[in-house]
Scaffold this active site. Structure first.
Site, PDB file in Angstrom:
ATOM      1  N   CYS A  33       0.899  -1.089   0.057  1.00 54.50           N
ATOM      2  CA  CYS A  33       0.012   0.029   0.134  1.00 54.50           C
ATOM      3  C   CYS A  33       0.959   1.273  -0.083  1.00 54.50           C
ATOM      4  O   CYS A  33       1.368   1.467   1.166  1.00 54.50           O
ATOM      5  CB  CYS A  33      -1.039   0.047   1.369  1.00 54.50           C
ATOM      6  SG  CYS A  33      -1.976   1.383   1.361  1.00 54.50           S
ATOM      7  N   CYS A  43      -4.782   5.082  -4.933  1.00 50.72           N
ATOM      8  CA  CYS A  43      -4.126   3.706  -4.709  1.00 50.72           C
ATOM      9  C   CYS A  43      -2.555   3.784  -5.328  1.00 50.72           C
ATOM     10  O   CYS A  43      -2.355   4.030  -6.521  1.00 50.72           O
ATOM     11  CB  CYS A  43      -4.754   2.775  -5.297  1.00 50.72           C
ATOM     12  SG  CYS A  43      -3.938   1.073  -5.221  1.00 50.72           S
TER      13      CYS A  43
END
EC number: 5.1.1.7
Length: 297
Positions: A78, A232
């Protein structure tokens, strides 16, 4: 009482990507999927990703990170969350240029402080082999995969883009589709179908990208286990890499997501992908013991 009760967590965001950071270094605690989901039920604590810090595995690393999606599933990477963790651990170090190393199941990530609220992260090398992504079976070219196959009903997206999807692993499996018109693609309809495509044994993050110019790409993302998100980081990295492989972009570009812009560079010297972007601190709070009552009853 749960061992997580009353522990401090920090709520942050990276371009609107909702992040919660929980530091469990020195405790030996490994949380369950149910506990991760419970944390997301806390007041103001709904997250896209939960970054849980554990003792580092390697000398020189500040922490080992386990990353949970809001549904309790584990993520391999992430990028936005990693920047938030770097901010948390370097919060008292005001030196511009301060560095630290973080670890995930996918490898080590070098973080660099560029400003009080801006960090870059070396996201490592992309992988393209079918079994590294992973895919359910070999394909002739992972840069042009026909996702229309094995689908009884095609989702509402450009058929040409669907039949020439680019596969990249950036710690997570990503499928990138290049379209001329973002508005013609309803992510809420396309994302779930492709996330669970039979070609993806571990599911996949789905990126819908439009190349505006060689140094500017507009992107929206459906994250596995989280759904549509404002940003993202690993998807932005995968998209830049896929665009370069298709001859559509330069090796450094601005990636515009609904939550804002990231700068992504794919270095020719070592194939590493560098992600640069902001972080925003929201608040620190304690985990309410009531969140875990049903789990320890």
């Amino acid at each position: 009482m749960s061992a997580l009760a009353n522990r401090f967590v920090t709520k942050m965001n990276g371009l609107g990507n909702a992040i919660v950071v929980l530091d469990l270094r020195g405790t030996g605690i490994v949380i369950s999927a149910a506990e991760a989901r419970a944390i997301g039920q806390g007041k103001g604590l709904h997250f896209d990703q939960l970054m849980v810090l554990h003792d580092p595995l390697s000398p020189g690393s500040a922490a080992f990170m386990r990353i949970y999606n809001i549904d309790g599933s584990l993520a391999g990477a992430c990028g936005n969350g990693t920047r938030c963790v770097a901010w948390t651990l370097l919060r008292e170090d005001h030196r511009i240029g301060a560095e630290l190393m973080l670890e995930t199941a996918a490898g080590q990530l070098a973080c660099l402080k560029l400003a009080e609220d801006r960090f870059s992260v070396d996201m490592g090398k992309p992988a393209f082999a079918w079994d590294a992504i992973p895919l359910a079976h070999p394909v002739p070219d992972t840069n042009a995969v026909d996702l229309a196959r094995d689908l009884a009903v095609l989702p509402p997206v450009d058929p040409d883009a669907l039949r020439k999807a680019s596969m990249v692993n950036m710690g997570n499996p990503h499928a990138v589709l290049f379209v001329a018109d973002q508005d013609a693609c309803d992510l809420a309809l396309v994302g779930p179908v492709l996330e669970h495509h039979p070609l993806f044994p571990d599911r996949a993050n789905i990126s819908i990208a439009t190349v505006v110019s060689p140094d500017h790409i507009v992107l929206k993302v459906w994250e596995r286990g989280a759904g549509a998100t404002l940003a993202c980081g690993s998807a932005a990295c995968a998209t830049l890499v896929a665009a370069v492989r298709h001859g559509l972009a330069a090796r450094e570009a601005r990636i515009s997501l609904p939550g804002g812009d990231l700068t992504i560079a794919w270095r020719a010297a070592d194939d590493h992908v560098i992600m640069t972007g902001p972080v925003t601190f929201e608040f620190t709070t304690r985990l309410d013991p009531s969140l875990f009552q049903a789990l320890v009853a």
